[in-house]
Design a protein around this motif. Sequence first.
Motif, mmCIF file in Angstrom:
data_model
loop_
_atom_site.group_PDB
_atom_site.id
_atom_site.type_symbol
_atom_site.label_atom_id
_atom_site.label_comp_id
_atom_site.label_asym_id
_atom_site.label_seq_id
_atom_site.Cartn_x
_atom_site.Cartn_y
_atom_site.Cartn_z
ATOM 1 N N PHE A 99 -17.682 28.567 -38.149
ATOM 2 C CA PHE A 99 -16.537 27.873 -37.574
ATOM 3 C C PHE A 99 -16.020 28.593 -36.342
ATOM 4 O O PHE A 99 -16.052 29.824 -36.258
ATOM 5 N N GLY A 100 -15.513 27.806 -35.396
ATOM 6 C CA GLY A 100 -14.755 28.375 -34.300
ATOM 7 C C GLY A 100 -13.355 28.731 -34.757
ATOM 8 O O GLY A 100 -12.972 28.467 -35.908
ATOM 9 N N LYS A 101 -12.581 29.333 -33.843
ATOM 10 C CA LYS A 101 -11.216 29.724 -34.196
ATOM 11 C C LYS A 101 -10.274 28.532 -34.246
ATOM 12 O O LYS A 101 -9.177 28.625 -34.785
ATOM 13 N N GLY A 102 -10.699 27.427 -33.653
ATOM 14 C CA GLY A 102 -9.889 26.226 -33.717
ATOM 15 C C GLY A 102 -8.986 26.049 -32.516
ATOM 16 O O GLY A 102 -8.713 26.994 -31.762
ATOM 17 N N THR A 103 -8.540 24.827 -32.330
ATOM 18 C CA THR A 103 -7.516 24.492 -31.340
ATOM 19 C C THR A 103 -6.308 23.952 -32.095
ATOM 20 O O THR A 103 -6.430 22.979 -32.853
ATOM 21 N N ARG A 104 -5.175 24.612 -31.895
ATOM 22 C CA ARG A 104 -3.926 24.153 -32.539
ATOM 23 C C ARG A 104 -3.291 23.102 -31.637
ATOM 24 O O ARG A 104 -2.873 23.393 -30.529
ATOM 25 N N LEU A 105 -3.255 21.898 -32.129
ATOM 26 C CA LEU A 105 -2.739 20.768 -31.352
ATOM 27 C C LEU A 105 -1.358 20.384 -31.861
ATOM 28 O O LEU A 105 -1.159 20.190 -33.058
ATOM 29 N N HIS A 106 -0.422 20.272 -30.905
ATOM 30 C CA HIS A 106 0.931 19.868 -31.258
ATOM 31 C C HIS A 106 1.326 18.677 -30.394
ATOM 32 O O HIS A 106 1.317 18.779 -29.159
ATOM 33 N N ILE A 107 1.626 17.569 -31.044
ATOM 34 C CA ILE A 107 2.012 16.348 -30.326
ATOM 35 C C ILE A 107 3.514 16.169 -30.437
ATOM 36 O O ILE A 107 4.055 16.028 -31.541
ATOM 37 N N LEU A 108 4.178 16.166 -29.311
ATOM 38 C CA LEU A 108 5.639 16.037 -29.275
ATOM 39 C C LEU A 108 6.042 14.569 -29.223
ATOM 40 O O LEU A 108 5.477 13.800 -28.459
ATOM 41 N N PRO A 109 7.014 14.191 -30.061
ATOM 42 C CA PRO A 109 7.439 12.778 -30.074
ATOM 43 C C PRO A 109 8.248 12.410 -28.821
ATOM 44 O O PRO A 109 8.761 13.269 -28.131
#
Lengths: 109, 119
Positions: A99-109
């Motif tokens: 696995f990669g370290k990942g991308t933390r995605l945050h979607i703002l309303p």
Amino acid sequence: EDQVTQSPEALRLQEGESSSLNCSYTVSGLRGLFWYRQDPGKGPEFLFTLYSAGEEKEKERLKATLTKKESFLHITAPKPEDSATYLCAPGGRDDKIIFGKGTRLHILP
Amino acid sequence: DTGVSQNPRHKITKRGQNVTFRCDPISEHNRLYWYRQTLGQGPEFLTYFQNEAQLEKSRLLSDRFSAERPKGSFSTLEIQRTEQGDSAMYLCASSLYRTGGRSGANVLTFGAGSRLTVL
């Protein structure tokens, strides 16, 4: 040695703002490139498998694509519920899935 | 099927103690994987089994770690003489491996993980 790198590490988007996540990999004898979603405190949840360059898969607002060295996860018009960590995982000839370290995605309303 | 089950969900222990985690995979799955995940990192491969055979163990894994899958069903991961650096989430996943076909790599189904805190 097999390697996988994801970028960016973190991404903040406004609701409806499309973007792409990148996964670069070096794997001997790729036998499948997996994308997973992980919510805080939970195990990863399967999204897609891609097997060969040029292949594309779609699910709701997500589309995954694959080249010989990279995979992209495109997010179209995201919603706050799409906020999560997205993990890329190539499976090599030995079937050891890294696995990669990942991308933390945050979607703002 | 209730999916992949891991126990305990949380374990707090003192440095130097031994701990054991259990994983019950999806019943028809023949492969079982263990990963370790720390905050902000992706899952790090530890080892995997096909039925009862341990096929690979990470070179990064110290001799204090041992895993078994004695009857090809549930698996245990034991950490001896725990250290503070062992604090992490330990994830188990299972898959149905099929030879031939388009790919030998199969989709992993993960459990919720066992969180270890070493004081």
